[in-house]
Design a protein around this motif. Structure first.
Motif, short mmCIF file in Angstrom:
data_model
loop_
_atom_site.label_atom_id
_atom_site.label_comp_id
_atom_site.label_asym_id
_atom_site.label_seq_id
_atom_site.Cartn_x
_atom_site.Cartn_y
_atom_site.Cartn_z
N LEU A 192 0.83 -1.21 0.00
CA LEU A 192 0.00 0.00 0.00
C LEU A 192 0.86 1.26 0.00
O LEU A 192 0.50 2.27 -0.61
N ALA A 193 1.99 1.22 0.68
CA ALA A 193 2.87 2.39 0.73
C ALA A 193 3.46 2.68 -0.65
O ALA A 193 3.63 3.84 -1.03
N TYR A 194 3.77 1.64 -1.41
CA TYR A 194 4.28 1.84 -2.76
C TYR A 194 3.20 2.45 -3.65
O TYR A 194 3.47 3.33 -4.47
N ARG A 195 1.98 1.99 -3.48
CA ARG A 195 0.89 2.57 -4.27
C ARG A 195 0.69 4.04 -3.91
O ARG A 195 0.45 4.87 -4.77
N ARG A 196 0.80 4.35 -2.62
CA ARG A 196 0.66 5.76 -2.20
C ARG A 196 1.75 6.61 -2.84
O ARG A 196 1.50 7.73 -3.28
N SER A 197 2.97 6.06 -2.92
CA SER A 197 4.07 6.79 -3.54
C SER A 197 3.82 6.99 -5.03
O SER A 197 4.04 8.07 -5.58
N VAL A 198 3.35 5.93 -5.70
CA VAL A 198 3.13 5.99 -7.15
C VAL A 198 1.98 6.91 -7.51
O VAL A 198 2.08 7.73 -8.44
N GLU A 199 0.86 6.79 -6.81
CA GLU A 199 -0.35 7.52 -7.19
C GLU A 199 -0.51 8.86 -6.48
O GLU A 199 -1.36 9.66 -6.84
N GLY A 200 0.29 9.10 -5.45
CA GLY A 200 0.14 10.31 -4.66
C GLY A 200 0.83 11.53 -5.24
O GLY A 200 1.20 11.55 -6.42
N VAL A 201 1.04 12.53 -4.39
CA VAL A 201 1.63 13.79 -4.83
C VAL A 201 2.91 14.14 -4.08
O VAL A 201 3.59 15.10 -4.44
#
Length: 199
Positions: free
Chosen positions: A181-190
């Protein structure tokens, strides 16, 4: 998004690939000896060849890198160099070369680990490498206009607890699916220049 996941066959890598694929992204799994594409992150030529093959991407995720574990009193410079050349310089190499294949607005996500801030017995090489990766990301974020870079720092994995429990007395493990989930937050976040700690 077109996302490159280096280390996609590992425990965390598989969870990242599954999570990002389920979110509708096109995910290319890369490994040293398995995956859709192959790469040796200790080689400039190999990393360049990888990016020439896959072309431009929207995100680069690295969930790979070897370290040396052993007592400081018996450690040689050659053994210490294992983590420097592989997990540290290998991931830095992916970022240095990969930035030139990253689309505007894209991101790079590297992997450190909890021992970067919580040293363990026989983990001097791991602590040094993980702390250095976090420093690299914080500094690199200031020089990547229009692109982002972050690092995920997980604690020991639940899936690996039976193997590594003796190194982490009193620590709680975390399942790979939650780390992903942390990787997804990094990829999709700002956010950029962030250390996402999972533990």
């Amino acid at each position: 998004m077109k996302i490159l996941v280096v280390g996609g066959a590992g425990t965390v890598g598989r969870a990242i690939v599954e999570n990002l694929s389920a979110a509708g992204h096109t995910v290319l799994s890369v490994g040293r000896s398995s995956g859709e594409h192959r790469v040796d992150i200790t080689s400039d030529a190999s990393v360049r060849a990888l990016f020439e093959q896959v072309g431009r991407v929207d995100a680069i995720v690295s969930a790979t890198g070897h370290l040396f574990f052993g007592p400081l009193s018996q450690m040689s410079a050659e053994q210490f160099d294992i983590g420097l050349q592989d997990k540290l310089l290998g991931q830095v190499r992916l970022a240095l070369i990969g930035q030139h294949y990253l689309n505007e607005g894209g991101s790079i996500t590297l992997t450190s680990g909890i021992v970067g801030e919580e040293p363990i017995a026989q983990g001097v090489n791991a602590t040094t490498v993980n702390a250095a990766l976090e420093g690299f990301v914080r500094a690199a974020a200031t020089e990547l206009p229009g692109r982002r870079i972050n690092v995920v720092s997980p604690t020991v994995l639940t899936e690996s607890w039976d193997v590594f429990a003796s190194y982490f007395p009193g620590f709680e493990s975390v399942p790979a699916a939650r780390v992903a989930l942390a990787y997804r937050r990094s990829v999709e976040g700002v956010q950029t220049g962030r250390v996402y700690r999972v533990g």
